[in-house]
Design a protein around this motif. Structure first.
Motif, short mmCIF file in Angstrom:
data_model
loop_
_atom_site.label_atom_id
_atom_site.label_comp_id
_atom_site.label_asym_id
_atom_site.label_seq_id
_atom_site.Cartn_x
_atom_site.Cartn_y
_atom_site.Cartn_z
N GLY A 217 98.20 -31.83 -92.95
CA GLY A 217 98.19 -30.53 -91.63
C GLY A 217 100.27 -30.19 -92.44
N ALA A 218 100.70 -29.99 -91.72
CA ALA A 218 102.10 -29.65 -91.65
C ALA A 218 103.21 -29.58 -89.83
N TYR A 219 103.94 -29.55 -90.18
CA TYR A 219 105.56 -29.76 -89.25
C TYR A 219 106.27 -28.71 -89.58
N VAL A 220 107.42 -28.01 -88.24
CA VAL A 220 108.40 -27.80 -88.37
C VAL A 220 109.07 -28.17 -87.41
N PHE A 221 110.83 -27.97 -87.14
CA PHE A 221 111.33 -28.13 -86.29
C PHE A 221 111.99 -27.04 -85.21
N VAL A 222 111.98 -26.99 -84.02
CA VAL A 222 111.57 -26.21 -83.87
C VAL A 222 113.10 -26.10 -82.60
N ARG A 223 114.52 -25.13 -83.50
CA ARG A 223 115.71 -25.50 -82.92
C ARG A 223 116.07 -24.85 -81.33
N VAL B 296 109.38 -26.49 -93.89
CA VAL B 296 107.74 -26.75 -93.37
C VAL B 296 107.69 -28.44 -94.30
N TYR B 297 107.80 -29.45 -93.86
CA TYR B 297 107.11 -30.41 -93.58
C TYR B 297 105.31 -31.31 -93.47
N THR B 298 105.14 -31.67 -94.75
CA THR B 298 103.83 -32.07 -94.64
C THR B 298 104.24 -33.15 -93.59
N ASP B 299 103.06 -33.80 -92.43
CA ASP B 299 102.34 -34.28 -91.29
C ASP B 299 102.64 -35.32 -91.29
N ASP B 300 102.22 -36.35 -92.90
CA ASP B 300 102.85 -37.39 -93.07
C ASP B 300 104.76 -37.81 -93.04
N SER B 301 105.43 -36.71 -93.11
CA SER B 301 106.88 -37.23 -93.39
C SER B 301 107.30 -37.54 -92.41
N SER B 302 108.27 -38.73 -92.47
CA SER B 302 109.13 -39.45 -92.03
C SER B 302 110.09 -37.69 -91.19
N ILE B 303 109.62 -37.96 -89.97
CA ILE B 303 110.52 -37.17 -88.61
C ILE B 303 112.13 -37.13 -89.53
N ASP C 162 108.08 -33.04 -103.24
CA ASP C 162 107.43 -32.26 -104.10
C ASP C 162 105.59 -32.77 -103.44
N TRP C 163 104.99 -32.32 -102.95
CA TRP C 163 103.02 -32.16 -102.73
C TRP C 163 102.18 -30.57 -102.49
N MET C 164 102.13 -30.75 -103.71
CA MET C 164 101.38 -29.29 -104.60
C MET C 164 100.13 -29.50 -104.15
N GLU C 165 99.34 -29.88 -103.69
CA GLU C 165 97.52 -29.80 -103.19
C GLU C 165 98.24 -29.81 -101.86
N PRO C 166 96.92 -29.15 -101.43
CA PRO C 166 96.41 -29.08 -99.94
C PRO C 166 96.30 -30.48 -99.00
N ILE D 233 109.63 -31.43 -83.43
CA ILE D 233 108.68 -30.54 -84.26
C ILE D 233 107.94 -29.03 -83.67
N GLU D 234 106.98 -28.82 -83.84
CA GLU D 234 105.80 -28.22 -83.78
C GLU D 234 104.49 -28.17 -84.75
N MET D 235 103.80 -28.67 -84.24
CA MET D 235 102.97 -28.71 -85.52
C MET D 235 102.17 -27.43 -86.30
N ARG D 236 101.85 -27.67 -87.23
CA ARG D 236 101.44 -26.11 -88.42
C ARG D 236 100.42 -26.57 -88.76
N PRO D 237 99.03 -25.81 -89.01
CA PRO D 237 97.93 -25.57 -90.29
C PRO D 237 99.02 -26.04 -91.68
N ASP D 238 98.06 -26.49 -92.42
CA ASP D 238 98.94 -26.60 -94.08
C ASP D 238 98.72 -25.66 -94.92
N VAL D 239 100.13 -25.63 -95.46
CA VAL D 239 100.76 -24.18 -96.34
C VAL D 239 100.25 -24.43 -97.58
N GLY D 240 99.35 -25.22 -98.00
CA GLY D 240 98.69 -25.73 -99.55
C GLY D 240 99.47 -26.78 -100.50
#
Length: 86
Positions: A76-82, A21-28, A69-73, A48-55
């Motif tokens: 948003g986030a994204y995951v890869f859809v395989r 799960v990557y921060t939504d500003d991460s290079s895809i 690492d990013w240890m703060e809220p 990719i699929e956009m997701r809510p922040d995981v904290g």
């Protein structure tokens, strides 16, 4: 929501934060190499699929790419859809 993203061949690695799960500003494209979905040399398309922040987002070293690492809220986030092949 889902988005299809094309990563050019011989692209450039840029910043990415998290693992699986990557921060939504991460290079895809960088995250896709990290996840083992494509190579910098060959490029390719990923979904990719956009997701809510995981904290918090823990970085790792995978496939020659280190994510941070990013240890703060975050916003948003994204995951890869395989894609599954039959």
């Amino acid at each position: 929501r889902r988005e299809r993203v094309f990563c050019p061949a011989d692209g450039k690695l840029e910043g990415a934060w998290g693992t699986d799960v990557y921060t939504d500003d991460s290079s895809i494209c960088t995250a896709a190499v990290h996840a083992g979905l494509l190579s910098v040399k060959q490029g390719g398309a990923v979904t990719i699929e956009m997701r809510p922040d995981v904290g918090q987002y823990s970085g790792t070293m995978r496939n020659g790419v280190r994510t941070g690492d990013w240890m703060e809220p975050w916003t948003g986030a994204y995951v890869f859809v395989r894609n599954r092949t039959a």
